[in-house]
Design an enzyme around this catalytic site. Structure first.
Site, mmCIF file in Angstrom:
data_model
loop_
_atom_site.group_PDB
_atom_site.id
_atom_site.type_symbol
_atom_site.label_atom_id
_atom_site.label_comp_id
_atom_site.label_asym_id
_atom_site.label_seq_id
_atom_site.Cartn_x
_atom_site.Cartn_y
_atom_site.Cartn_z
ATOM 1 N N HIS A 49 -78.744 83.589 29.396
ATOM 2 C CA HIS A 49 -79.161 82.185 29.349
ATOM 3 C C HIS A 49 -80.199 81.841 30.411
ATOM 4 O O HIS A 49 -80.606 80.690 30.525
ATOM 5 C CB HIS A 49 -77.941 81.279 29.466
ATOM 6 C CG HIS A 49 -77.072 81.318 28.259
ATOM 7 N ND1 HIS A 49 -75.914 80.588 28.130
ATOM 8 C CD2 HIS A 49 -77.183 82.023 27.091
ATOM 9 C CE1 HIS A 49 -75.352 80.833 26.959
ATOM 10 N NE2 HIS A 49 -76.097 81.703 26.310
ATOM 11 N N HIS A 62 -77.255 90.203 19.640
ATOM 12 C CA HIS A 62 -76.406 90.000 18.471
ATOM 13 C C HIS A 62 -76.247 91.280 17.658
ATOM 14 O O HIS A 62 -75.246 91.446 16.960
ATOM 15 C CB HIS A 62 -76.963 88.871 17.613
ATOM 16 C CG HIS A 62 -76.679 87.519 18.164
ATOM 17 N ND1 HIS A 62 -76.378 86.432 17.372
ATOM 18 C CD2 HIS A 62 -76.626 87.058 19.433
ATOM 19 C CE1 HIS A 62 -76.162 85.378 18.137
ATOM 20 N NE2 HIS A 62 -76.314 85.747 19.401
#
EC number: 1.11.1.21
Length: 769
Positions: A290, A110
């Site tokens: 993920h 992020h």
């Protein structure tokens, strides 16, 4: 009580009894926040944005050499310390699966994921995740805890290790302890020291994204999207690269929490393309990321407290207070979706893709009410709970995961990776390196023993190393005379040199004169650069002649000659103006090749508007969507890291040279073109003339003498802004004064040299480099 509103419906009250209320007017017993200049005058040009992160904000001082300090760190020892911490746990924020790795990958992702190719904004390069607005975006929920957890390591290494570097390095270490072979790591990111007020993050007002269970309260899609999802003209406003306000990429529940996988795939492709990622890199990043950790959604969003920037004082910079249970561990709330993607969330494997394609998935809602997907098959593998021993939970997928399965192109990439785990590993490794290093610029800025020095990373805009001796002072003087003897006007030489350098973006350190890309596609074909073509060809001949005759293995690059021609021309122009001046020139630029130039990525550097060269794209009105040319001009000045006085001086000098892209008369307020006078400023600030609109749209103007009505000069908005804006006019008046000419020439030459040297990271040593 002081009441602060962050949107039209949600307020937070703070006890301010006993405080001096000088900050605003008293209304009904409360103290209101005083309106800002932008509230009073919303259309004013915010010139003050050029002065962010000035030396006054930097506690390290201008003379601090970060590269020197960083290179003294034992990187291997630092990584071992980080890895030791990652497999620990603290009571105030326990680690999932006794491993902080997954949450640190998210923090690093992020931090870097705000990058966008259109203007080079965002990215990990300055550690801006520490400041508003990014630190308080809903999509960055609990990254404040990640940074606070690694604060002891930052404190130990102090100024020798920036927050920006530490966040990315921690993400790399997290991948490595879970069995993933990273491609490399380079230090060299310099921390910002204040919030970023210049980057445009979207048109929406601040709103509460916590009400994800009520999509009708989400931001209106029409404010940043054109058309509806699925329409042929469906597009995201330029330069934005996130589908909604306060997100990094896209809504994990699908567009506007719709649960639509195909719509999600369209959003993913638009946003990841804006991040400079192709389809294979996009799939690698999503599937790779993920493979680790879990998502958190155990508490309804409406119960979660305010983000860090407006959290209570006693929270000490930590936000999103969770009142349920422990407030963390098995009660953690982040994005509202709950569960893990794989049976082993702390190990690098291919289970994410295997499970995604092996099973059918159905929609359900998390404990927080967010939409997610679970396997239809009750015998599908389970995943251990992150905190409750012995408890097994069902696997989870997001709508953005299902999107990879239903989109035909993404599916092809997934199937390739399913059949070749090594190819997947390499693709994720390279994509992660690109994600976390994309905004660092040339490799000269890369620090440390793990930096990758390969030439095949096209996104790094590679420039081959010189295999020849550089030119010396005597060569420089001889080349200046030869260039001036070509018969090319000083105006054309200055325009060409500036055109080579003005592509630089301080945001992601791309562009600039180094590499000589003005002579290569796509830049040589841009309409704004047409005037440079014959000059480039003439300078090529000078290069060939010098390199063919020079002794001692010396050569001169075309990149150096482009800049040197402008410097020589300016010295002549200053002398002709009666202010003899030495214009600095630092040789050492190198030429790159067409093969090492990514045409698609460099096309993003093509200007829509360039006030320095009085250029507007022929489709400017449609592209700009109501943004005025002077706003684009301010943005370009910001990308060149100019101060307001530098912006004013540089423009005045370029107008004296007639550096307009088409040799037009706009802003050329002199009868002595090519002489470095301050005529631009004396005319601009004169009270003897009136400016009149020359067209109904107010894009061009003419100057009329008050007494005679004689029309003498013409101008654009990029000219008159230096007389109409109060802050810019104050500077222009200094250069227009009776003692202003020499001061102007000195300021212009200094600003010119700054622009010519913006991309010279091979010779820069300062902290702000």
């Amino acid at each position: 009580m002081l009441t602060i509103s962050n949107d039209k419906t949600n307020t937070q009250s703070y006890d301010m009894q006993g405080k001096c209320p000088f900050g605003g007017d008293r209304i009904g017993g409360a103290v209101s926040t005083p309106p800002a200049l932008s509230d009073w005058y919303p259309n004013r040009l915010k010139v003050e944005l050029l002065h962010q992160n000035g030396p006054q904000a930097n506690p390290l001082g201008d003379d601090f050499n970060y590269a020197e300090a960083f290179n003294k760190i034992d990187l291997a020892a630092l990584k071992e310390e980080i890895k030791g911490f990652l497999t620990s746990s603290v009571d105030w924020w326990p680690s999932d699966y006794h491993n902080y790795g997954p949450q640190m990958i998210r923090m690093a992702w992020h931090s870097a994921g705000t990058y966008r190719i259109a203007d080079g904004g965002g990215g990990a390069g300055e550690g801006l995740q520490r400041f508003a607005p990014i630190n308080s975006w809903w999509d960055n929920g609990n990254t404040d805890k990640s940074r606070r957890l690694i604060a002891p390591i930052k404190q130990k290494y102090g100024s020798a290790l920036s927050w920006a570097d530490l966040m990315i390095l921690t993400g790399n270490c997290a991948l490595e302890i879970m069995g993933f072979p990273t491609y490399g790591f380079a230090g060299g990111r310099h921390d910002a020291w204040e919030a970023d007020n210049a980057t445009y993050w979207g048109p929406e007002v601040i709103h509460d994204l916590r009400t994800a269970e009520a999509p009708d309260k989400m931001v209106n899609r029409d404010k940043r999207w054109r058309g509806q999802n699925g329409d042929a003209d469906y597009d995201l406003e330029n330069p934005l690269a996130a589908s909604h306000q306060a997100l990094i990429y896209v809504n994990p529940e699908g567009p506007y929490a719709s649960g639509d996988p195909l719509g999600s795939a369209r959003d993913i492709r638009v946003t990841f393309t804006r991040m400079a990622m192709n389809d294979e890199e996009t799939v690698a990043l999503i599937a790779g990321g993920h493979a680790f950790g879990k998502s958190h959604g155990m508490v309804p969003s409406k119960e979660i407290g305010m983000p860090p920037e407006i959290a209570p004082m006693e929270a000490m910079g930590l936000g999103w207070h969770n009142p349920r249970g422990k407030g963390n561990a098995e009660n953690t709330m982040t994005n509202g979706i709950e569960g893990s993607w794989t049976p082993n969330p702390t190990q690098w494997d291919n289970d994410y893709l295997t499970n995604l394609f092996k099973f059918d998935w159905k929609q359900e809602h998390s404990p927080a009410g967010a939409l997610q997907w679970t396997p239809v098959d009750p015998n599908a593998p389970k995943t251990p709970d992150a905190h409750i021993p012995g408890q097994m939970n069902r696997l989870m997928m997001m709508t953005t995961d299902i999107a990879l399965k239903v989109d035909p192109e993404y599916r092809k990439v997934c199937e390739k990776f399913l059949g070749d785990f090594d190819a997947f590993t390499q693709a994720f490794s390279k994509a992660w390196y690109k994600l976390t290093h994309r905004d660092m610029g040339p490799r000269e800025r890369y620090l440390g023993p793990e930096k990758v020095n390969e030439n095949d990373l096209l996104w790094q805009d590679p420039i081959p190393l010189a295999d020849y001796a550089p030119i010396d002072d005597a060569d420089v003087q001889a080349l200046k005379q030869e260039i001036l003897g070509l018969g090319i006007s000083v105006s054309d030489l200055v325009f060409t040199a500036f055109s080579a350098a003005v592509t630089h973006r301080h945001s992601d350190k791309r562009g600039g004169a180094n590499g000589g890309r003005l002579a290569l596609a796509p830049q040589k074909d841009w309409a704004v650069n047409r005037r440079t073509v014959p000059v480039v060809e003439a300078l090529r001949k000078v290069q060939e002649k010098f390199n063919g005759a020079a002794a001692g293995g010396k050569k001169v690059s075309l990149a150096d000659l482009l800049v040197l021609g402008g410097c020589a021309a300016l010295e002549k122009a200053a002398a002709d103006a009666g202010v003899p001046t030495d214009v600095p020139f630092t040789p050492g630029r190198r030429d790159t090749t067409q093969e090492l130039t990514d045409i698609e990525m460099f096309t993003w550097l093509k200007p829509v508007a360039d006030g320095f060269r009085n250029y507007l794209d022929r489709n400017f009105k449609d592209i700009a969507q109501g943004v005025a040319p002077e706003e684009f001009f301010l943005d370009k000045a910001h990308l060149l890291a100019l101060t307001a006085p530098e912006w004013v001086a540089l423009t005045g000098g370029l107008r004296a040279m007639n550096a307009n892209h088409d040799n037009s008369p706009y802003g050329i307020f002199t009868d002595r073109v090519g002489v470095l006078t301050n005529d631009f400023f004396t005319v601009l600030t004169s009270t003897d003339y009136d400016w009149k609109k020359a067209d109904a749209t107010g894009m061009t103007f003419s100057l009329e003498h008050r007494s005679t009505g004689e029309s003498r000069y013409v101008a654009t908005r990029a000219d008159l802004v230096f007389g109409s804006n109060s802050q810019l006019r104050a500077v222009a008046e200094v250069y227009a004064g009776s003692d202003g000419h020499q001061r102007f020439v000195k300021a212009f030459v200094k600003a010119w040299d700054k622009v010519m040297m913006l991309d010279r990271y091979d010779v820069k040593t300062s902290y702000s480099a």
